[in-house]
Design a protein around this motif. Structure first.
Motif: not given
Length: 507
Positions: A46-57
């Motif tokens: 969760x922390x990584x997704x909101x820090x680095x962004x969600x995937x485009x796939x």
């Protein structure tokens, strides 16, 4: 004190501490609270997704719809329907059919978002109405209603008959949003089967009736619904008309069911329904006689009858209030409320007494209202007793009406009369310059009630200033502190050597 709390993407709870109460200071702190068990793969992701962004796939985003953290699921859903690369409606539908809750619900909500720009999304929602999950079906119905998808009407109609209460509620709301008047029969059946048991379902049907039952064509429909044997159906119709601010809501004032009549009373008084106050004031006339068949009202509903007459504001409505006060079959408190309303009828208070909100009214012509109620008010004074008579006496003074001095004097000297009545009558005679019988005023100086004695002392010193000491000495002879306080207050208004000597002796 803590002024805010948030759950961070790292799994910690963050508290904002103002630092020193509500006084501004430089001592504020932010505290982070966490539990060792909260750290793990889910939190890190969760922390990584909101820090680095969600995937485009698209595939990865669909997979995130099953994430334990709702914030991740919602963000993935929003990205899937983003304008730059939206997923296809059939992909959402397939995902909804194959996944458990709550992931499947996010797929339905995604179709709802896509439906704003892609009609195929709405068609896919229709296809989900036969899903085995009742909540998914309910959410699909809700989405179709939000999209106002007319082709879905027949499918929603089926769920309104066979579905769970939640499905039926969303179906009713959808009918209102789609605007198909053919749904009225199905809605009536829902109301009749529910019979006021499920209030959420009832509210949904009220919304649907509000949206569907309007316009000239609805006149006959309302007439039929108003005469229906089901109180539940009449109540739903009444409340729907209330939401429309329709003058037709007044048709339900005379309903045989107390709950329906009460809803109509509230609507006519509480909202700015055109002609509502006038209709309710007309309805109140039946309580001026209180004959057979008149439903007794609670105090808060009766106050609305009174308030409607005040808001309508014509001389005829002031007469209504006198007639209500004259009905001895009503409770004394109800009669007194009517007379109290007449005290401010000419210049009503800006705060509505039944709602406690600002609803100002224009002032009325004093002489017009006085002429309208004079005869009825004087007739009421002759027959009234107790607190009602006292209230009428106050009104007579406010509207400056002429009263039989002999009748007033007899009531003042009659110790069986309530103290409030004797006091009000005394003050009325005291304000009448043509009344000069000292015996009445002298007799009340020794009355059994302290309030009456105090009023008598004030009136005596004002009417007969040269003999003021007689009233003061009479009051000082009593043992009650209240009498002595009245006497000393009257001393302060005198400028005489006799008063100074008496006061010095008391000191």
């Amino acid at each position: 004190p803590n002024t805010d709390v948030e759950i961070g993407y790292d799994g910690k709870i963050y508290l904002a501490d103002f630092g020193g109460g509500w006084v501004r200071s430089d001592n504020g702190n932010i505290y982070a609270i966490h539990h060792p068990a909260s750290a793990g793969e889910t939190t890190s992701q969760t922390e990584k997704l909101f820090r680095d962004g969600f995937p485009d796939s698209t595939e990865e985003l669909f997979a995130l719809l099953s994430h334990p953290d709702m914030r991740v699921r919602q963000a993935a859903q929003f990205k899937l329907v983003a304008i730059d690369h939206p997923a296809r409606p059939d992909q959402f539908a397939e995902f909804a059919r194959s996944q458990p809750a709550p992931a499947c619900y996010h797929a339905v909500w995604g179709l709802r978002q896509l439906g704003e720009v892609d009609l195929d999304a709405a068609d896919e929602l229709v296809g989900l109405l036969d899903h085995e999950d009742a909540e998914l079906r309910a959410q699909a119905i809700r989405a179709l209603g939000d999209l106002r998808h007319e082709p879905a009407y027949q499918s929603i109609l089926v769920r309104s008959v066979e579905g769970t209460p939640r499905e039926r509620a969303f179906a009713a709301i959808a009918f209102g949003k789609i605007g198909n008047a053919k749904a009225l029969t199905a809605l009536v059946n829902i109301v009749l089967e529910n019979d006021n048991r499920d209030l959420d379902l009832r509210h949904a049907t009220i919304y649907a009736f509000e949206k569907l039952v309007h316009g000239d064509w609805a006149e006959d429909v309302i007439g039929q619904l108003r005469k229906h044997e089901s109180p539940a159906l009449r109540l739903v119709t009444c409340l729907a008309l209330r939401r429309q601010l329709s003058p037709r809501v007044a048709l339900f004032l005379e309903d045989a069911d107390p709950s329906v009549s009460a809803a109509a009373i509230r609507a006519c008084n509480d909202l700015d329904v055109p002609g509502g106050a006038e209709a309710l004031a007309e309805f109140s006339k039946r309580y001026a006689t209180g004959g057979h068949g008149v439903t007794p009202l609670s105090e808060i509903l009766f106050r609305r009858l009174i308030n409607a007459n005040v808001r309508a504001g014509e001389p005829a409505h002031a007469i209504n209030l006198v007639a209500l006060a004259a009905n001895a079959k009503l409770r004394e408190k109800q009669r007194l409320l009517c007379l109290k309303a007449l005290e401010t009828f000419v210049e009503p208070a800006p705060i509505d007494p039944t709602l406690g909100i600002y609803r100002p009214l224009e002032a009325r012509d004093f002489e017009t209202i006085k002429m309208a109620i004079e005869k009825a008010l004087l007739e009421l004074f002759k027959s009234a007793t107790g607190e009602v008579a006292a209230a009428v006496t106050r009104l007579v003074t406010i509207y400056d009406l002429s009263l039989d001095q002999g009748l007033l004097a007899r009531r003042i000297l009659d110790s069986r009369q309530p103290a409030n009545l004797r006091k009000a009558a005394l003050e009325r005679l005291g304000a009448d310059p043509d009344f000069t019988d000292k015996a009445v005023f002298r007799g009340t100086l020794a009355d059994s009630d302290p309030g009456v004695r105090a009023a008598a002392g004030r009136i005596w010193t004002q009417r007969f200033p040269d003999e003021a000491m007689e009233a003061i000495r009479t009051l000082l002879e009593n043992d009650l502190d209240s009498d002595k306080r009245t006497a000393f207050a009257l001393h302060a208004e005198l400028e005489s050597p006799e008063s100074d000597l008496l006061l010095a002796g008391l000191l």
